[in-house]
Design an enzyme around this catalytic site. Sequence first.
Site, PDB file in Angstrom:
ATOM      1  N   MET A 271      42.675  43.279  47.266  1.00 11.49           N
ATOM      2  CA  MET A 271      43.690  44.338  47.299  1.00 11.49           C
ATOM      3  C   MET A 271      44.754  44.055  48.349  1.00 11.49           C
ATOM      4  O   MET A 271      44.439  43.732  49.494  1.00 11.49           O
ATOM      5  CB  MET A 271      42.998  45.686  47.564  1.00 11.49           C
ATOM      6  CG  MET A 271      43.948  46.869  47.631  1.00 11.49           C
ATOM      7  SD  MET A 271      44.820  47.123  46.051  1.00 11.49           S
ATOM      8  CE  MET A 271      46.325  47.900  46.657  1.00 11.49           C
ATOM      9  N   GLU A 304      47.761  38.004  46.350  1.00 12.91           N
ATOM     10  CA  GLU A 304      47.807  39.182  47.230  1.00 12.91           C
ATOM     11  C   GLU A 304      48.964  39.060  48.223  1.00 12.91           C
ATOM     12  O   GLU A 304      49.626  40.043  48.542  1.00 12.91           O
ATOM     13  CB  GLU A 304      46.476  39.362  47.978  1.00 12.91           C
ATOM     14  CG  GLU A 304      45.237  39.474  47.082  1.00 12.91           C
ATOM     15  CD  GLU A 304      45.364  40.497  45.960  1.00 12.91           C
ATOM     16  OE1 GLU A 304      46.085  41.502  46.128  1.00 12.91           O
ATOM     17  OE2 GLU A 304      44.742  40.293  44.893  1.00 12.91           O
ATOM     18  N   GLU A 326      52.093  43.211  39.238  1.00 10.06           N
ATOM     19  CA  GLU A 326      50.984  42.304  38.946  1.00 10.06           C
ATOM     20  C   GLU A 326      51.414  41.003  38.268  1.00 10.06           C
ATOM     21  O   GLU A 326      50.926  39.926  38.609  1.00 10.06           O
ATOM     22  CB  GLU A 326      49.921  43.024  38.115  1.00 10.06           C
ATOM     23  CG  GLU A 326      49.279  44.197  38.847  1.00 10.06           C
ATOM     24  CD  GLU A 326      48.678  43.813  40.191  1.00 10.06           C
ATOM     25  OE1 GLU A 326      48.491  42.609  40.458  1.00 10.06           O
ATOM     26  OE2 GLU A 326      48.416  44.727  40.993  1.00 10.06           O
TER      27      GLU A 326
HETATM   28 ZN   LIG Z   1      47.658  42.160  42.183  1.00 10.37          ZN
END
Ligand SMILES: [Zn+2]
Length: 819
Positions: A271, A304, A326
């Site tokens: 994350m 990330e 993303e």
């Molecule tokens: Zn991601």
Amino acid sequence: MTEAGNVDAKSLTREEAEERGALLDVDRYDIAVDLRGLFEGEVLESVSRIAFRCTTPGASTFVDCAAEVRSATLNGRELDLSTVAEGRIPLPDLAADNVLLVHAAQSDTGSGAGILRTVDPSDKLVYVWTSFEPDDARRAWACFDQPDLKAPHAFTVSAPESWTVTSNGAPDSVEDLGDGGRVWRFPDTPRLSTYVVVVNAGPFHEIREQRGGHSLGLYCRQSLKQYLERDAADLLDTTERGLAFFGERFGQPFPQERYDQVFVPGMGGAMENWGCVTWTDSVLFRSAPTHGQKALVASVLLHEMAHMWFGDLVTMQWWDDLWLNEAFASWAATWASVNATQYTDGWATFLAASKLTGYQVDMGPASHPIRGDVPNVAQAMANFDAITYVKGESVLKQLVAYVGEEAFVEGLRAYFRDHAWGNTRLHDLMSAVGTAAGRDLSSWTTQWFDRAGTDTLAMRGREILATGPGGQDARPHHLEIGVYQRNGEALERAGTAYVETTGPRTVVDGLPEADLYLLNDSDLTFAAVRPDERSLRVLLESAGQLPDPLSRAVAVSTAWDMLVKGELSTDELLTCVLDVLASERSAGVVEPFLAMALRAADQWSAPVAVPTALARLAAVAAELAEDPEHRAPALRTLAASATSEDHFALLEKAATEDHDLAWRVLARRAALGTYDAAEVEALLERDPDPEAAVRALCVTAARPDESAKAEAWEAIFEKRSVPVGPPMVGVAQCFWRPVQGELMLPWTYRYLDWVSDVQTRGGMMTVGGTLRAMFPTTGDQEFLARARQIATDEGVDPTVRATLLTGTDTLARVLRARG
Ligand SMILES: [Zn+2]
């Protein structure tokens, strides 16, 4: 007192977010977090002080708080707690400038819904992490939990004395509290969305180095420190390279000195918290990692890190543009791997290992446009899928091919400069890239981002025939055709044709005679490709003779697509990929090709054909194991496919030094009916991995035995003792054995029983991880029908629906291939 974990929090809708976003400006969050109750208990307490402005004084709104609310005051006035419902505190009669103070307590800290408290099984030490995407910050403290209400956050964290606390920046101070605890004060973060702030704590092992102007920190639990020490040099090196690469290419250096990465137990992925990325500590592999595992870690690290720009610095306005985060982070990770690290075959690895999952979802009923319709946050959670990540990355690669890398990068720089610390929509990005490229991208954008499904490009003579999904028009494609001539044993590239397709037929001018036209060579576009008949024959027989790993990956994945669509038998696919593997020496594709061959042999073959198919694979793997560079992945594949005593002898010799391999060999033997409890006990004794019990569970799960299956099932679903992420995937792969036929069927129905009342709200990385990992790889027509029925039920959770629809589509294809 209500059990805070049982707060039935409502999912924020797009309309509500728009209204609240127009009404409020958040000036700052000052959040006091008390973790002392987690040392021996379950409760996290918080006092959230929110200073915010309201554009329409007198109006009302609500603040999110999906925890037990102990008190709440707005502008000094007590709020009526009886009005608190569904994770929301109504805020009536707002002033122009407001101060809200909410004291809350969360006792659901064991399920991974935003917060997870874990106890290490080997030394009983307690660790706590938080992870809030998409809207779990509200489970820890009161906040306006939507991505476009950004504000600085200042944390003050009280923790037990023995714990280290990590958050988005370096602490300003750490002071004793007098009662055995310590208080950690962190400075203001920049303006951040609520989902990228973080607090982690525990008696971490810490490594810190100064590199390239940044203070780089790595943290893990004590029981894993030997693995972090082993990998630290690589991790720090990739981190330093990544920060330098992105800072330069994006025209904005990462603005903070501190950049930490915290490896935590029981997390499903990683994350992108600002300045403090959290990772599943499963990536601290318990045996020396293979090239493929190291490349994957580098890719996740860079993904990330790219979010510090795409996502944290500039954030999507609402979850319908989740792909802005993303897809971009994924694309940027491969781009940086290829250009700034040793993993220069990154695009070949991406195609062979990931891109096929994008095609898989896109051909099924759960597909959706990359820019999805996301009416509420629950739907956003379902979109953390292969369309958003993988197809999104592929389409960005196509965009780069279309406008050129230079213009693309120039567009990105303008985008970051103009929108720093703000929120954007698709249009903002495309207009920045379009301006830099001098092209109007509006029609291209609609074609690629607003339509689901994959185009098919077929070569017929000197023409490319293009068809869109479901008989629609195809999109425009910018692609290469590799022209190959046979020269003895080799296929040599005689030239490359660059083509922009328009409409259903595109004539390719000046194409020389060749033995093989490799359509979509260099893998620039996202499409199912079908070579002409002669090229297909050459491709299937001689893909291994292509000179470049990316070209070989294009050939093998073309064959895979034909298998999935029923145009090629499993045996033909296996022959093609095993032939490539017999001479493959590029580390970037060896492991994905081995994995593909194993999947074909083990899952896509008729049960009676499985032993022969696995034996063919085992022979290739045993040969590859003689090459020191590929020995480890080859032995792991051999451990999944061995049947002969020769192969087991080879494996057992190698496994004396390698616990990971030893577990794999025991699981394989167990799957074949030879379970040796004493061996399992002995290995449990020897293996220092704190999660060795999960490896032992893999051995149990593999056994063709009803009570063994029941034991594994109970561990996953009732005791919840298997961490999500790679550990659970490992157990699932051992559990679902298609060759175990009749034994497996009742368990496929039990999966559906579990699914029918599951809710993924608050726990994307836990429940969602279990859903996907445990989807059966075998079943019958009745299973498919029941699963589809559940998927169409009114009110079913969107993540459950998508998992069932994609899973059944794939399984139906597998069953057809099995015959
Ligand atoms: Zn991601």
